[in-house]
Structures are given as C-alpha cells and as structure tokens.
Motif scaffolding. Structure first.
Motif, PDB file in Angstrom:
ATOM      1  N   GLN A  84      -5.906 -45.158   1.659  1.00  0.00           N
ATOM      2  CA  GLN A  84      -6.465 -45.420   2.982  1.00  0.00           C
ATOM      3  C   GLN A  84      -7.244 -44.208   3.491  1.00  0.00           C
ATOM      4  OE1 GLN A  84      -6.620 -48.295   4.906  1.00  0.00           O
ATOM      5  NE2 GLN A  84      -8.030 -46.952   6.014  1.00  0.00           N
ATOM      6  N   LEU A  85      -6.746 -43.009   3.246  1.00  0.00           N
ATOM      7  CA  LEU A  85      -7.461 -41.795   3.656  1.00  0.00           C
ATOM      8  C   LEU A  85      -8.864 -41.747   3.045  1.00  0.00           C
ATOM      9  CD1 LEU A  85      -4.682 -39.068   3.435  1.00  0.00           C
ATOM     10  CD2 LEU A  85      -6.132 -39.477   5.431  1.00  0.00           C
ATOM     11  N   GLN A  86      -8.995 -42.226   1.827  1.00  0.00           N
ATOM     12  CA  GLN A  86     -10.293 -42.201   1.158  1.00  0.00           C
ATOM     13  C   GLN A  86     -11.258 -43.234   1.747  1.00  0.00           C
ATOM     14  OE1 GLN A  86      -8.918 -42.712  -2.862  1.00  0.00           O
ATOM     15  NE2 GLN A  86      -8.815 -40.506  -3.246  1.00  0.00           N
ATOM     16  N   ASP A  87     -10.710 -44.299   2.339  1.00  0.00           N
ATOM     17  CA  ASP A  87     -11.567 -45.339   2.912  1.00  0.00           C
ATOM     18  C   ASP A  87     -12.012 -44.991   4.335  1.00  0.00           C
ATOM     19  OD1 ASP A  87     -11.457 -46.836   0.611  1.00  0.00           O
ATOM     20  OD2 ASP A  87      -9.789 -48.073   1.299  1.00  0.00           O
ATOM     21  N   PHE A  88     -11.054 -44.758   5.210  1.00  0.00           N
ATOM     22  CA  PHE A  88     -11.351 -44.273   6.567  1.00  0.00           C
ATOM     23  C   PHE A  88     -10.049 -43.855   7.228  1.00  0.00           C
ATOM     24  CE2 PHE A  88     -10.820 -48.877   6.990  1.00  0.00           C
ATOM     25  CZ  PHE A  88     -10.033 -49.035   8.135  1.00  0.00           C
ATOM     26  N   THR A  89     -10.145 -42.876   8.099  1.00  0.00           N
ATOM     27  CA  THR A  89      -8.956 -42.339   8.767  1.00  0.00           C
ATOM     28  C   THR A  89      -8.684 -42.998  10.103  1.00  0.00           C
ATOM     29  OG1 THR A  89     -10.253 -40.609   9.859  1.00  0.00           O
ATOM     30  CG2 THR A  89      -9.280 -40.071   7.708  1.00  0.00           C
ATOM     31  N   THR A  96     -12.681 -51.433  16.610  1.00  0.00           N
ATOM     32  CA  THR A  96     -12.896 -52.336  15.467  1.00  0.00           C
ATOM     33  C   THR A  96     -11.595 -52.395  14.678  1.00  0.00           C
ATOM     34  OG1 THR A  96     -13.737 -50.551  14.059  1.00  0.00           O
ATOM     35  CG2 THR A  96     -15.360 -51.833  15.292  1.00  0.00           C
ATOM     36  N   PRO A  97     -10.963 -53.570  14.594  1.00  0.00           N
ATOM     37  CA  PRO A  97      -9.649 -53.675  13.950  1.00  0.00           C
ATOM     38  C   PRO A  97      -9.759 -53.615  12.430  1.00  0.00           C
ATOM     39  CG  PRO A  97     -10.368 -55.812  14.743  1.00  0.00           C
ATOM     40  CD  PRO A  97     -11.404 -54.829  15.204  1.00  0.00           C
ATOM     41  N   TYR A  98      -8.577 -53.615  11.771  1.00  0.00           N
ATOM     42  CA  TYR A  98      -8.486 -53.514  10.315  1.00  0.00           C
ATOM     43  C   TYR A  98      -7.233 -54.243   9.864  1.00  0.00           C
ATOM     44  CZ  TYR A  98      -6.374 -49.498  12.639  1.00  0.00           C
ATOM     45  OH  TYR A  98      -5.701 -48.708  13.538  1.00  0.00           O
ATOM     46  N   GLU A  99      -7.234 -54.620   8.587  1.00  0.00           N
ATOM     47  CA  GLU A  99      -6.198 -55.508   8.065  1.00  0.00           C
ATOM     48  C   GLU A  99      -4.816 -54.877   8.062  1.00  0.00           C
ATOM     49  OE1 GLU A  99      -5.283 -58.314   4.131  1.00  0.00           O
ATOM     50  OE2 GLU A  99      -6.949 -56.887   4.105  1.00  0.00           O
ATOM     51  N   GLY A 100      -4.725 -53.547   7.816  1.00  0.00           N
ATOM     52  CA  GLY A 100      -3.420 -52.909   7.701  1.00  0.00           C
ATOM     53  C   GLY A 100      -2.543 -53.115   8.919  1.00  0.00           C
ATOM     54  N   PRO A 322      -4.637 -46.448  10.859  1.00  0.00           N
ATOM     55  CA  PRO A 322      -4.705 -47.107   9.551  1.00  0.00           C
ATOM     56  C   PRO A 322      -3.940 -46.388   8.440  1.00  0.00           C
ATOM     57  CG  PRO A 322      -6.842 -46.175  10.189  1.00  0.00           C
ATOM     58  CD  PRO A 322      -5.970 -46.137  11.395  1.00  0.00           C
ATOM     59  N   VAL A 323      -3.899 -45.057   8.466  1.00  0.00           N
ATOM     60  CA  VAL A 323      -3.160 -44.324   7.434  1.00  0.00           C
ATOM     61  C   VAL A 323      -1.659 -44.537   7.623  1.00  0.00           C
ATOM     62  CG1 VAL A 323      -2.776 -42.085   6.357  1.00  0.00           C
ATOM     63  CG2 VAL A 323      -5.033 -42.635   7.300  1.00  0.00           C
ATOM     64  N   ALA A 324      -1.198 -44.512   8.872  1.00  0.00           N
ATOM     65  CA  ALA A 324       0.217 -44.758   9.151  1.00  0.00           C
ATOM     66  C   ALA A 324       0.605 -46.185   8.776  1.00  0.00           C
ATOM     67  CB  ALA A 324       0.519 -44.481  10.618  1.00  0.00           C
ATOM     68  N   CYS A 325      -0.292 -47.147   9.029  1.00  0.00           N
ATOM     69  CA  CYS A 325      -0.005 -48.531   8.648  1.00  0.00           C
ATOM     70  C   CYS A 325       0.121 -48.655   7.130  1.00  0.00           C
ATOM     71  CB  CYS A 325      -1.095 -49.455   9.171  1.00  0.00           C
ATOM     72  SG  CYS A 325      -1.015 -49.757  10.943  1.00  0.00           S
ATOM     73  N   ALA A 326      -0.763 -47.991   6.403  1.00  0.00           N
ATOM     74  CA  ALA A 326      -0.672 -48.015   4.937  1.00  0.00           C
ATOM     75  C   ALA A 326       0.652 -47.415   4.472  1.00  0.00           C
ATOM     76  CB  ALA A 326      -1.847 -47.249   4.336  1.00  0.00           C
TER      77      ALA A 326
END
Length: 447
Positions: A84-89, A96-100, A322-326
C-alpha cells in the motif's frame, strides 16, 4: 516466523549505555509529560521478543499495551502495508475513498457479535473511537447523558478523560471535563463487600438503581463499558453483570457500547470479550490489536444507529488511513490463519497454572484473573491478618523492576496501582512464555 531471534539475551545493565545516551537526548527534546515504562530504546521486535540498541533481547509480556497481538513485525502486516505504501499513502477517505477502508468495514461486520446489519466508521485511536461512539449514540437517541463505570478507562482526550475513572496520571490537573458523564458501580468480584458470588446481581441492581434515580433512563444516550476492564486492573465483571446492564439498556432505548479496545481481536481467546456471556452490543469500539501496530480504530454497530449522524458528521483527516487499513487486513488474515483465539486460550492455560502455583507460596498474590492472553495478578499486603486485601502497589512496582532487570517486559495497572498485567503477543513461543514465568517466579522470592 520473526526475523528477530526468539531468545532472551541480557548483555548489559537494563537500560544499557546506548539506551542511556538516547534517554539523555530524549530528556532534552521530548516533553516530560510523556512517560515510558522502561527506557530501553528498541531497534527490532517480533514474535515474543523486543531487541534494544544495546543488543539486549527482552521477552515481551506487554505487546505495546495489547497492540502487537500478531507480533511486532508480522509477515502479512508488513507485506500488505508495504504494498500500500508503494501505491499511495493518503488521499483522505472523505475526499476520494479507497477499497481498503471498505474492506476493513466488511471484515468488522463479519467478525463482531450479532447477525444484524452493521456498519463501521474508522478513526485513529481508541479515544477517538469512544468519542465518536458517544456522538453516534447522542445523534441516534437525541439524548445527552453518558453512563460509565468505576475502574473504567476510555482515553486521554477531554471527553474520554471525563469517562475514565482513574485520576493519576490520566486526569489530574487537566479539568474541567465534559459534562453529562455519570459513573456507577461495576461488579469487581474480588473486592465486592458481600463476596464475588453476589457481585453480579448486586452491582447491576445498584447501577440500574442509580441510573434510574439520579439520571433518569430516558435521558441516557449510551452506557459504555469494557467487557474486561483494562487499565482498572483486568477486572472481569462478575457473571450476570454485563447481560443485566445490556438488557436494561435495550429495555430503555439506551445504546449499549462495548469498549473492546484492549480486549478485542483474539486477546481473550474470543474475537471479542463480550461474546463470553453472549452479550451483543449496539456499538463496539476497537483499536489496539486491530492493525498489528499501525494506528487504526473503529466504531462498528447496528446500521440504523451508525447512520444516525448527518453526512459529514463523522470523520477525520487520517481516519482509516490506507496503510493502516492494509495492515489491519494483514493482522486479521494472521489471526485467522494461525487461530490466535486458540493460541490465547493456550496462553491462559499455561499462565494461570503457573501463577496459581506461585500463589500457593506467596500470599502477596491476592487474585489471579483474566482470560486468554489478558491475565493479571492483584497484589495485596501479606503477613498481617488472613484475607487482608489492602492494595500493595509497592510490591507491584518492585516485581516489575525485578522482571525488567532480568529481561522481561511487564506492565502494571489497576486503580490502586497494585496489579501486574500480562499481555504477551499471541504468537509468543511457549518456551519464551515459560521462561518469562520463571523470571516472575524468581522475582517473588526477592520481594
């Protein structure tokens, strides 16, 4: 398997010279109000071991206060968070939401008690989760009063300090606190005046009577309790207490909130501690063990209650990062794959057996309690009269210090400061678990 060798090693005094150098830098740069249990500076941690800058390896009976249940460098947590860090932090879920974020909420709906429709909102810390549970309950009920319990701990923000029972170090000098918070008795079996066998029925009756007469049930938005009280001393409310309070809440249109921030996510040998007596809360707050060490928290509950606040009424810039969700998805994956509920039950079996044998020899141990890998001993004044339950904070401090010197990280807690609490990672090896218990046993001989 952790890359950190799973063996205790003490090669310097604890803290060692490099830790002492860092402590001097810390003293100059870090606010004095931020304390530490043991000023050894960590370089690596994993499994059941914390390694410091001096090369000492300590057996971990603290898990960062019940956070690193899957270990401090669990493979699935590291793998998912790294990807996830490599995709976006960050984008901010409110922008803008995200799936995680959605996937974590789906997992929470599956894992939390009850088969009703559930929704969640994600935040950063346990205190934030509790504050938002209060907001949600007030929005749903259109009421204001909040009921909490003796010995409870809910956080360090202004509202949650008011909800927390213990003055030092959490509340002293920081008031005034938020209004409309009311405290009632809890079924603390070991210290209940008429005996543990009466505590459930008597404490629930007292609490309900106080709510009815002093507040008015029709004014109460939420009743909030830890199913196993954490900072208050790992108090398991006596049997019957939680079901009685939950039923009273339901009968009176009050939102019943289980604060599972310390006790959740396999810590007690069940996904959530309230499952022990079949209690299904309206809302449940989680944090700590949810994300393998990354900051994440949640409020999960009945869909109609969770939907009560207006759009935009819940959130926060970093909530559900997002990183915490991952990381959370990695932690939950690990819990399922390794059956960490089963591991927690085995830890309880080993610890309670060993601690019971110690209690036979040392009458300073007044009570052994807890479930799963959330175990505590309450220490009392001994050598006076039989049954003396005077709290013995000095013994707790001395034992903790002795354990630290031998390379075992343990924590104290309790309203009276007289409880040693044990929160090993659920992935700890049984050899390390028993070695830690050996250290505790030897420490008793020295006090």
């Amino acid at each position: 398997m952790s890359a950190v060798p799973q063996e205790r090693r003490v090669v310097t005094a604890i803290p060692g010279p490099k830790s002492q150098e860092l402590q001097a830098r810390r003293t100059a740069a870090v606010a004095g109000g931020v304390g530490s249990v043991l000023p050894v500076f960590t370089t690596r941690a994993g499994g059941g071991i914390v390694e410091d800058v001096d090369g000492n390896r300590l057996i971990d009976f603290g898990s960062g206060i019940a956070v690193t249940s899957v270990g401090a460098s669990a493979e699935a947590v590291v793998r998912r968070a790294t990807a996830q860090l490599q995709d976006f932090t960050h984008t901010c879920f409110m922008v803008t939401p995200y799936e995680g974020y959605v996937e974590v909420c789906e997992q929470l709906a599956e894992l939390t008690p009850g088969d009703h429709a559930k929704k969640s909102a994600l935040f950063n810390s346990g205190a934030e989760a509790v504050e938002n549970a209060v907001k949600i309950a007030r929005a749903y009920t259109k009421r204001t009063a909040v009921v909490v319990f003796d010995h409870g701990y809910h956080g360090r923000t202004n509202l949650t300090m008011g909800m927390t029972a213990k003055n030092m170090p959490y509340k002293h000098g920081f008031g005034p606190f938020a209004p409309e918070i009311y405290r009632v008795p809890v079924a603390y079996g070991y210290r209940w005046p008429t005996g543990a066998e009466n505590a459930g029925a008597e404490a629930s009756a007292q609490a309900i009577d106080m709510i009815t007469k002093q507040i008015g049930a029709e004014n109460v938005a939420a009743i909030i309790i830890e199913p196993v009280l954490g900072e208050g001393g790992f108090i398991e409310p006596a049997k019957g207490f939680l079901p009685a309070i939950s039923k009273f809440a339901t009968d009176n249109g009050i939102v019943f909130v289980a604060d599972e921030i310390q006790s959740g996510f396999c810590r007690t040998g069940q996904w959530f501690a309230c499952e022990d007596e079949g209690v299904v809360p309206d809302l449940i707050t989680t944090a700590k063990g949810i994300a393998g060490g990354l900051p994440l928290a949640a409020v999960t509950g009945r869909a109609e209650i969770m939907d009560a606040p207006h759009a935009g009424g819940l959130g926060g810039t970093y909530g559900g990062n997002p990183v915490a969700c991952a990381a959370a998805l990695g932690a939950i994956e690990t819990m399922k794959e390794l059956d960490l509920n089963g591991k927690a039950k085995r830890i309880e079996e080993v610890m309670k057996g060993r601690l019971a044998a110690m209690a036979e020899k040392h009458d300073v141990i007044g009570d052994i309690r807890g479930r799963g890998a959330m175990i505590a001993i309450e220490l009392v004044v001994s050598g006076t009269k039989d049954g003396d339950k005077t709290p013995n904070a000095a013994a707790a401090a001395a034992l903790a210090k002795a354990c630290h010197q031998e390379g075992l990280l343990v924590l104290t807690c309790g309203t009276y400061g007289n409880v040693l609490r044990f929160l090993p990672p659920l992935v700890i090896g049984e050899d390390l678990l028993n070695e830690g218990l050996d250290i505790i046993e030897n420490a008793f001989a020295g006090i």
